[in-house]
Design a protein around this motif. Structure first.
Motif, PDB file in Angstrom:
ATOM      1  N   ARG A 215       0.836  -1.207   0.000  1.00  0.00           N
ATOM      2  CA  ARG A 215       0.000   0.000   0.000  1.00  0.00           C
ATOM      3  C   ARG A 215       0.869   1.254   0.000  1.00  0.00           C
ATOM      4  O   ARG A 215       0.570   2.231  -0.714  1.00  0.00           O
ATOM      5  CB  ARG A 215      -0.913   0.012   1.232  1.00  0.00           C
ATOM      6  N   ALA A 216       1.929   1.235   0.793  1.00  0.00           N
ATOM      7  CA  ALA A 216       2.799   2.408   0.889  1.00  0.00           C
ATOM      8  C   ALA A 216       3.474   2.700  -0.446  1.00  0.00           C
ATOM      9  O   ALA A 216       3.516   3.854  -0.897  1.00  0.00           O
ATOM     10  CB  ALA A 216       3.840   2.206   1.984  1.00  0.00           C
ATOM     11  N   LYS A 217       3.998   1.678  -1.093  1.00  0.00           N
ATOM     12  CA  LYS A 217       4.675   1.881  -2.383  1.00  0.00           C
ATOM     13  C   LYS A 217       3.678   2.337  -3.445  1.00  0.00           C
ATOM     14  O   LYS A 217       3.985   3.204  -4.272  1.00  0.00           O
ATOM     15  CB  LYS A 217       5.379   0.596  -2.825  1.00  0.00           C
ATOM     16  N   ALA A 218       2.490   1.766  -3.426  1.00  0.00           N
ATOM     17  CA  ALA A 218       1.465   2.177  -4.383  1.00  0.00           C
ATOM     18  C   ALA A 218       1.051   3.627  -4.138  1.00  0.00           C
ATOM     19  O   ALA A 218       0.829   4.397  -5.086  1.00  0.00           O
ATOM     20  CB  ALA A 218       0.254   1.246  -4.292  1.00  0.00           C
ATOM     21  N   SER A 268      -8.312   8.609   2.139  1.00  0.00           N
ATOM     22  CA  SER A 268      -8.320   7.236   2.661  1.00  0.00           C
ATOM     23  C   SER A 268      -6.940   6.785   3.112  1.00  0.00           C
ATOM     24  O   SER A 268      -6.813   5.878   3.948  1.00  0.00           O
ATOM     25  CB  SER A 268      -8.860   6.278   1.591  1.00  0.00           C
ATOM     26  N   GLN A 269      -5.889   7.411   2.569  1.00  0.00           N
ATOM     27  CA  GLN A 269      -4.520   7.025   2.923  1.00  0.00           C
ATOM     28  C   GLN A 269      -3.985   7.759   4.152  1.00  0.00           C
ATOM     29  O   GLN A 269      -2.940   7.400   4.684  1.00  0.00           O
ATOM     30  CB  GLN A 269      -3.585   7.285   1.735  1.00  0.00           C
ATOM     31  N   LEU A 270      -4.697   8.786   4.605  1.00  0.00           N
ATOM     32  CA  LEU A 270      -4.216   9.568   5.745  1.00  0.00           C
ATOM     33  C   LEU A 270      -4.159   8.764   7.039  1.00  0.00           C
ATOM     34  O   LEU A 270      -3.381   9.085   7.939  1.00  0.00           O
ATOM     35  CB  LEU A 270      -5.110  10.793   5.963  1.00  0.00           C
ATOM     36  N   ASP A 272      -3.508   5.472   7.108  1.00  0.00           N
ATOM     37  CA  ASP A 272      -2.863   4.192   6.829  1.00  0.00           C
ATOM     38  C   ASP A 272      -1.839   3.846   7.909  1.00  0.00           C
ATOM     39  O   ASP A 272      -1.337   4.710   8.636  1.00  0.00           O
ATOM     40  CB  ASP A 272      -2.181   4.224   5.459  1.00  0.00           C
ATOM     41  N   GLN A 273      -1.478   2.574   7.965  1.00  0.00           N
ATOM     42  CA  GLN A 273      -0.584   2.062   9.003  1.00  0.00           C
ATOM     43  C   GLN A 273       0.831   2.616   8.899  1.00  0.00           C
ATOM     44  O   GLN A 273       1.455   2.942   9.908  1.00  0.00           O
ATOM     45  CB  GLN A 273      -0.554   0.530   8.913  1.00  0.00           C
ATOM     46  N   LEU A 274       1.354   2.717   7.677  1.00  0.00           N
ATOM     47  CA  LEU A 274       2.748   3.114   7.505  1.00  0.00           C
ATOM     48  C   LEU A 274       2.881   4.616   7.225  1.00  0.00           C
ATOM     49  O   LEU A 274       2.060   5.198   6.516  1.00  0.00           O
ATOM     50  CB  LEU A 274       3.393   2.326   6.364  1.00  0.00           C
ATOM     51  N   PRO A 275       3.929   5.239   7.747  1.00  0.00           N
ATOM     52  CA  PRO A 275       4.118   6.686   7.541  1.00  0.00           C
ATOM     53  C   PRO A 275       4.337   7.067   6.085  1.00  0.00           C
ATOM     54  O   PRO A 275       4.003   8.181   5.681  1.00  0.00           O
ATOM     55  CB  PRO A 275       5.353   7.009   8.391  1.00  0.00           C
ATOM     56  N   GLU A 276       4.901   6.145   5.278  1.00  0.00           N
ATOM     57  CA  GLU A 276       5.112   6.455   3.861  1.00  0.00           C
ATOM     58  C   GLU A 276       3.790   6.723   3.155  1.00  0.00           C
ATOM     59  O   GLU A 276       3.690   7.638   2.332  1.00  0.00           O
ATOM     60  CB  GLU A 276       5.849   5.299   3.154  1.00  0.00           C
ATOM     61  N   SER A 277       2.770   5.932   3.482  1.00  0.00           N
ATOM     62  CA  SER A 277       1.445   6.142   2.882  1.00  0.00           C
ATOM     63  C   SER A 277       0.863   7.476   3.327  1.00  0.00           C
ATOM     64  O   SER A 277       0.317   8.236   2.509  1.00  0.00           O
ATOM     65  CB  SER A 277       0.487   5.006   3.285  1.00  0.00           C
ATOM     66  N   ARG A 278       0.981   7.754   4.608  1.00  0.00           N
ATOM     67  CA  ARG A 278       0.402   8.998   5.137  1.00  0.00           C
ATOM     68  C   ARG A 278       1.119  10.216   4.562  1.00  0.00           C
ATOM     69  O   ARG A 278       0.471  11.220   4.213  1.00  0.00           O
ATOM     70  CB  ARG A 278       0.486   8.992   6.669  1.00  0.00           C
ATOM     71  N   GLU A 279       2.438  10.133   4.422  1.00  0.00           N
ATOM     72  CA  GLU A 279       3.196  11.256   3.866  1.00  0.00           C
ATOM     73  C   GLU A 279       2.847  11.478   2.402  1.00  0.00           C
ATOM     74  O   GLU A 279       2.713  12.618   1.938  1.00  0.00           O
ATOM     75  CB  GLU A 279       4.695  10.992   4.017  1.00  0.00           C
ATOM     76  N   ALA A 281       0.009  10.748   1.015  1.00  0.00           N
ATOM     77  CA  ALA A 281      -1.344  11.323   1.003  1.00  0.00           C
ATOM     78  C   ALA A 281      -1.304  12.813   1.307  1.00  0.00           C
ATOM     79  O   ALA A 281      -2.007  13.610   0.664  1.00  0.00           O
ATOM     80  CB  ALA A 281      -2.229  10.598   2.014  1.00  0.00           C
ATOM     81  N   ARG A 282      -0.500  13.221   2.286  1.00  0.00           N
ATOM     82  CA  ARG A 282      -0.399  14.648   2.615  1.00  0.00           C
ATOM     83  C   ARG A 282       0.144  15.439   1.431  1.00  0.00           C
ATOM     84  O   ARG A 282      -0.353  16.530   1.113  1.00  0.00           O
ATOM     85  CB  ARG A 282       0.499  14.833   3.856  1.00  0.00           C
ATOM     86  N   GLY A 283       1.170  14.903   0.782  1.00  0.00           N
ATOM     87  CA  GLY A 283       1.719  15.584  -0.396  1.00  0.00           C
ATOM     88  C   GLY A 283       0.698  15.714  -1.506  1.00  0.00           C
ATOM     89  O   GLY A 283       0.606  16.760  -2.168  1.00  0.00           O
ATOM     90  N   LEU A 284      -0.087  14.667  -1.722  1.00  0.00           N
ATOM     91  CA  LEU A 284      -1.102  14.694  -2.767  1.00  0.00           C
ATOM     92  C   LEU A 284      -2.198  15.712  -2.445  1.00  0.00           C
ATOM     93  O   LEU A 284      -2.649  16.463  -3.321  1.00  0.00           O
ATOM     94  CB  LEU A 284      -1.708  13.299  -2.935  1.00  0.00           C
ATOM     95  N   LEU A 285      -2.621  15.780  -1.198  1.00  0.00           N
ATOM     96  CA  LEU A 285      -3.669  16.732  -0.817  1.00  0.00           C
ATOM     97  C   LEU A 285      -3.208  18.175  -0.994  1.00  0.00           C
ATOM     98  O   LEU A 285      -3.984  19.027  -1.445  1.00  0.00           O
ATOM     99  CB  LEU A 285      -4.094  16.483   0.631  1.00  0.00           C
TER     100      LEU A 285
END
Length: 343
Positions: A215-218, A268-270, A272-279, A281-285
């Motif tokens: 999920r994080a890499k995606a 939906s990624q904000l 998520d379990q891993l910080p890479e996904s959350r970061e 998502a923040r960049g995308l927003l």
């Protein structure tokens, strides 16, 4: 030989061990003096079936492929012969022959792009098979091959992308470091060269994968690809090494994909379990907020449909659940406030 080495040897299929044993004499016979400044002391280089192999000096038969960067690849001497043996080489049980065939795919993609088009789907399937190979040398070479395929064939690979994509996401998230880095580079090449309108739907299912690392890499790939929705790509010449040109045409791609879908995906990624996904998502927003506020096309379109949606805050609240909207606005408002204070 140590107990660990014996255990590792026992995990290799019998056919692969026989191939390795048959290559040992060839490796020893073709050993040459160290003339490459990149080799460490005690290492030697040899050529096995046309593939450069480096002997680590640790023990007889312990060797690794020398990985050639794309800009250092030379053209093939006999293109027709290489094409005839390409698929059989990629499907070989001999790992050295597989690496040779993978590098030939890279050369053909760089220098003879059109020649592979008829068998491109089969080539991509076999490259994906190589990504699953237990030998790290084959995996890394397959990752490098994937990167060159993306840069050469762009959107032409989209119908065959799925098996390649899932393996690259896996390798970039859970493999040995040098394989992981090569897989990361391949994913960057994919998000650079494949049209986001085609790529984003392919990435979408992996954002909900059970494996958090996938999920994080995606998520990172998704975030890298979205800004390219603002770029309009024009095909100049399919025979050229770089056949595409681009011009910034605003938000046509964002409108075509749907900014509401993009915001919902990022929201939906904000959590998520891993910080890479959350970061990611923040960049995308932040990117989506900038686009929404900068381009009148989006905000005016929203207002014409629902006048109360003109502001970014109202738009988010209209498209998201109350909790998701609150999380999105917290991210974008705090980030903007930090930028203002920093300026």
């Amino acid at each position: 030989m140590s107990e660990n080495a014996l255990r590792d040897l026992n995990t290799i299929p019998g056919s692969e061990r026989r191939n390795e044993n048959s290559n040992k004499a060839s490796i020893a016979k073709h050993a040459v003096s160290n003339t490459n400044g990149n080799l460490e002391e005690g290492q030697t280089k040899h050529s096995v079936n046309g593939v450069e192999v480096v002997n680590t000096g640790a023990e007889v038969g312990s060797s690794e492929v020398e990985y050639i960067e794309s800009e250092n690849l030379n053209d093939l001497e006999d293109v027709d012969s290489s094409l005839k043996t390409l698929l059989s080489g990629l499907d070989s049980k001999d790992w050295v022959l597989v690496c040779e065939a993978l590098n030939n795919v890279r050369r053909l993609s760089l220098f003879h792009r059109e020649s592979v088009l008829d068998v491109l789907g089969d080539v991509i399937s076999l490259v994906a098979k190589s990504l699953k190979n237990p030998r790290s040398a084959v995996c890394k070479t397959a990752c490098m091959t994937s990167a060159d395929i993306f840069s050469a064939y762009n959107d032409l690979i989209i119908e065959s992308l799925d098996p390649l994509l899932v393996q690259l996401l896996l390798k970039s998230s859970q493999d040995k470091r040098f394989v992981c880095e090569a897989a990361e580079k391949a994913l960057v090449s994919m998000t650079t060269w494949v049209s986001p309108l085609l790529l984003l739907p392919k990435l979408q299912p992996y954002l909900k994968n059970r494996n958090p690392r996938i999920r994080a890499k995606a998520s990172m790939c998704f975030c890298r690809s979205v800004p390219r929705l603002k770029i309009h790509w024009v095909l100049l010449d399919r025979k050229a090494v770089l056949p595409w040109a681009w011009d910034d045409t605003g938000v046509e791609g964002i409108k075509a994909y749907g900014i509401d879908k993009l915001i919902q995906t990022a929201a939906s990624q904000l959590s998520d379990q891993l910080p890479e996904s959350r970061e990611a998502a923040r960049g995308l927003l932040l990117e989506l907020q900038t686009v929404y506020q900068k381009f009148d096309d989006l905000s005016s379109m929203a207002v014409s449909e629902q006048p109360e949606m003109g502001s970014w805050e109202n738009f988010c609240q209209s498209k998201l659940s109350p909790l998701s909207a609150q999380a999105v606005l917290r991210v974008t408002n705090i980030s903007r406030e930090g930028l203002v204070i920093g300026s």
